[in-house]
Design a protein around this motif. Structure first.
Motif, PDB file in Angstrom:
ATOM      1  N   PHE A   1       7.531   4.602  34.347  1.00  0.00           N
ATOM      2  CA  PHE A   1       7.224   6.003  33.957  1.00  0.00           C
ATOM      3  C   PHE A   1       6.633   6.982  35.106  1.00  0.00           C
ATOM      4  O   PHE A   1       5.835   6.491  35.670  1.00  0.00           O
ATOM      5  N   SER A   2       7.183   8.404  34.982  1.00  0.00           N
ATOM      6  CA  SER A   2       6.808   9.237  36.055  1.00  0.00           C
ATOM      7  C   SER A   2       5.311   9.531  35.977  1.00  0.00           C
ATOM      8  O   SER A   2       4.622   9.369  34.972  1.00  0.00           O
TER       9      SER A   2
ATOM     10  N   GLY B   1     -11.988   1.123  16.203  1.00  0.00           N
ATOM     11  CA  GLY B   1     -10.617   0.851  15.932  1.00  0.00           C
ATOM     12  C   GLY B   1      -9.652  -0.023  17.177  1.00  0.00           C
ATOM     13  O   GLY B   1     -10.477  -0.750  17.649  1.00  0.00           O
ATOM     14  N   GLU B   2      -8.411   0.188  16.797  1.00  0.00           N
ATOM     15  CA  GLU B   2      -7.713  -0.717  17.374  1.00  0.00           C
ATOM     16  C   GLU B   2      -6.372   0.273  17.849  1.00  0.00           C
ATOM     17  O   GLU B   2      -5.760   0.770  17.301  1.00  0.00           O
ATOM     18  N   LEU B   3      -5.815  -0.189  19.134  1.00  0.00           N
ATOM     19  CA  LEU B   3      -4.694   0.556  19.738  1.00  0.00           C
ATOM     20  C   LEU B   3      -3.676  -0.793  20.130  1.00  0.00           C
ATOM     21  O   LEU B   3      -4.035  -1.724  20.621  1.00  0.00           O
ATOM     22  N   LEU B   4      -2.472  -0.513  19.483  1.00  0.00           N
ATOM     23  CA  LEU B   4      -1.250  -1.599  19.836  1.00  0.00           C
ATOM     24  C   LEU B   4      -0.284  -0.870  20.623  1.00  0.00           C
ATOM     25  O   LEU B   4       0.020   0.354  20.345  1.00  0.00           O
ATOM     26  N   VAL B   5       0.214  -1.579  21.829  1.00  0.00           N
ATOM     27  CA  VAL B   5       1.106  -0.922  22.745  1.00  0.00           C
ATOM     28  C   VAL B   5       2.231  -2.012  23.290  1.00  0.00           C
ATOM     29  O   VAL B   5       1.983  -2.942  23.364  1.00  0.00           O
ATOM     30  N   LYS B   6       3.099  -1.459  23.100  1.00  0.00           N
ATOM     31  CA  LYS B   6       4.556  -2.391  23.604  1.00  0.00           C
ATOM     32  C   LYS B   6       5.630  -1.217  24.301  1.00  0.00           C
ATOM     33  O   LYS B   6       5.749  -0.053  23.898  1.00  0.00           O
ATOM     34  N   TYR B   7       6.315  -1.713  25.004  1.00  0.00           N
ATOM     35  CA  TYR B   7       7.714  -1.381  25.386  1.00  0.00           C
ATOM     36  C   TYR B   7       9.057  -1.637  24.506  1.00  0.00           C
ATOM     37  O   TYR B   7       8.912  -2.935  24.572  1.00  0.00           O
ATOM     38  N   THR B   8       9.552  -0.543  23.995  1.00  0.00           N
ATOM     39  CA  THR B   8      10.521  -1.091  23.136  1.00  0.00           C
ATOM     40  C   THR B   8      12.005  -1.039  23.831  1.00  0.00           C
ATOM     41  O   THR B   8      12.239  -0.766  25.054  1.00  0.00           O
TER      42      THR B   8
ATOM     43  N   ASN C   1      13.722   1.928  25.404  1.00  0.00           N
ATOM     44  CA  ASN C   1      13.006   2.561  26.778  1.00  0.00           C
ATOM     45  C   ASN C   1      11.903   3.438  26.386  1.00  0.00           C
ATOM     46  O   ASN C   1      11.818   4.558  26.797  1.00  0.00           O
ATOM     47  N   ALA C   2      11.093   3.213  25.324  1.00  0.00           N
ATOM     48  CA  ALA C   2      10.082   3.958  24.873  1.00  0.00           C
ATOM     49  C   ALA C   2       8.624   3.096  24.773  1.00  0.00           C
ATOM     50  O   ALA C   2       8.660   1.858  24.620  1.00  0.00           O
TER      51      ALA C   2
ATOM     52  N   TYR D   1       9.710   8.242  25.285  1.00  0.00           N
ATOM     53  CA  TYR D   1      10.881   7.970  25.734  1.00  0.00           C
ATOM     54  C   TYR D   1      10.899   8.370  27.231  1.00  0.00           C
ATOM     55  O   TYR D   1      11.016   9.252  27.801  1.00  0.00           O
ATOM     56  N   LYS D   2      11.296   7.161  27.913  1.00  0.00           N
ATOM     57  CA  LYS D   2      11.182   7.108  29.512  1.00  0.00           C
ATOM     58  C   LYS D   2      12.388   8.083  30.101  1.00  0.00           C
ATOM     59  O   LYS D   2      13.548   8.061  29.480  1.00  0.00           O
ATOM     60  N   GLY D   3      11.933   9.260  31.031  1.00  0.00           N
ATOM     61  CA  GLY D   3      12.901   9.944  31.261  1.00  0.00           C
ATOM     62  C   GLY D   3      13.532  10.856  30.422  1.00  0.00           C
ATOM     63  O   GLY D   3      14.603  11.707  30.953  1.00  0.00           O
ATOM     64  N   GLN D   4      12.995  11.374  29.259  1.00  0.00           N
ATOM     65  CA  GLN D   4      13.766  12.139  28.268  1.00  0.00           C
ATOM     66  C   GLN D   4      12.897  13.373  28.049  1.00  0.00           C
ATOM     67  O   GLN D   4      11.683  13.148  28.057  1.00  0.00           O
ATOM     68  N   THR D   5      13.527  14.401  27.690  1.00  0.00           N
ATOM     69  CA  THR D   5      12.545  15.603  27.265  1.00  0.00           C
ATOM     70  C   THR D   5      12.183  15.496  25.707  1.00  0.00           C
ATOM     71  O   THR D   5      11.438  16.454  25.230  1.00  0.00           O
ATOM     72  N   GLU D   6      13.036  14.767  25.064  1.00  0.00           N
ATOM     73  CA  GLU D   6      12.641  14.877  23.638  1.00  0.00           C
ATOM     74  C   GLU D   6      13.344  13.213  23.219  1.00  0.00           C
ATOM     75  O   GLU D   6      13.885  12.664  23.737  1.00  0.00           O
TER      76      GLU D   6
END
Length: 343
Positions: free
Chosen positions: A33-34, A60-67, A70-71, A131-136
């Motif tokens: 990611f930029s 609380g809790e945070l869950l993080v993953k790369y899908t 590419n998000a 989403y990596k490299g996306q504007t939307e």
């Protein structure tokens, strides 16, 4: 697609906030990611952490993953008091804590995808994707929406639960797995089972389970259920070995109720070690009002979603997160899979 597990971040008090922000920043940077994208992610994580510390005494809790799309997906949840008027709270200037009230508004603005589930007495769950490299967010054209929560046992680096899905038009082929035990050896077993499943995922479910059984004999073994959803023919075919639990709901009204559900049954046995001589693929009716939930034994066997009003109207990952948050055992790896057709 072979789905990665989430990385789990607990936020018990304020001292953890900077550590969580730093570690999630490193995850985003590791996936390319930029700097500007990482900055937006940092804003969201900061606001999530701030909200948790203000409104949830237990943290609380945070869950993080790369899908696979590419998000970077971030799910934030607590078991706090919930919100009476969530739409008002997403407007800048609205606050119940005497602050500037920009938290939820900032999260919505910075995220490509945002969803929230909250109600009084049931806490709050936030879902964001970048989403990596996306504007939307890209337009979703798949017939199916699939949400997964996969979390290793606390203090484990590897997850023995596994999942994979492949969608071809109106056909969805998926497998949910639990490698025996936990840790690296369990991860090896489920990973090899996923690879074997993907080799011939379009074959009959029972036949594919036999193929997987033969393919993972050198591992410690796994339990698993294969499901094929055919939206064109309006049917679901499945076969399972071991204790991956499943339930197929018919949505009717505002609640997901157990009385309108059918269990996805499985045979006794362990893939890679011993399976029944006879395996048969079962078939049930499917339509756009159906909701499929599968889970491993890291989730309690008895649970009820009827109190979560209108939960089925939210992203499938939100539904999976509710099951994980409120019914996890925290003594094993956890897997929750939610699948539905889109109209």
């Amino acid at each position: 697609m072979d789905v990665k597990h989430h990385q789990r971040f607990l936020l018990a008090d304020r001292s953890f906030a900077n550590i969580v922000k730093r570690d999630i920043t490193r995850i985003a940077e590791s996936y390319g990611f930029s700097p500007s994208e990482v900055g937006r992610i940092n804003i969201v994580v900061s606001e999530m952490a701030s909200n948790l510390l203000k409104h949830s005494p237990q943290g609380g809790e945070l869950l993080v993953k790369y899908t696979t799309a590419n998000a970077l997906e971030i799910i934030c949840f607590d078991s706090g008091p919930g919100m009476k008027d969530p739409q008002r709270m997403m407007q800048d200037g609205s606050s119940t804590a005497g602050t500037a009230g920009e938290g939820l508004g900032a999260i919505v603005r910075q995220s490509h995808t945002f969803d929230m589930y909250t109600q009084p007495g049931c806490g709050t769950i936030l879902l964001t994707r970048f989403y990596k490299g996306q504007t939307e967010a890209p337009k979703q054209t798949n017939t199916f929406q699939i949400g997964t929560i996969i979390v290793p046992k606390p203090n484990e680096q590897f997850c023995g639960d596994g999942f994979a899905a492949t969608v071809h038009g109106k056909h969805c082929y998926l497998i949910a797995l639990d490698g025996l035990g936990h840790g690296a050896a369990a991860n090896d077993a489920s990973s090899e089972a996923v690879a074997a499943f993907l080799q011939q995922h379009t074959t009959d479910a029972a036949q594919n389970l036999r193929h997987i059984h033969a393919s993972i004999r050198k591992t410690r073994g796994a339990v698993g259920t294969i499901v094929h959803i055919d939206a064109a023919q309006k049917r679901i075919s499945y076969c399972g070995v071991g204790n991956i639990a499943g339930r197929l709901y018919q949505i009717d009204g505002p609640a997901i109720v157990n009385s309108l559900s059918k269990n996805i049954m499985a045979y006794n046995g362990i893939l890679g070690h011993n399976i029944p001589a006879t395996l048969n693929t079962q078939t049930i009716e499917w339509n756009n009002s159906k909701l499929l939930i599968l889970h491993s034994d890291g989730i309690k066997s008895r649970w009820d979603l009827s109190k979560y009003t209108n939960l089925h109207r939210h992203d499938a990952s939100i539904i999976a997160a509710v099951v994980y948050r409120d019914f996890k055992r925290d003594t094993d790896d956890s897997l929750v899979v939610v699948v539905r057709s889109k109209s």
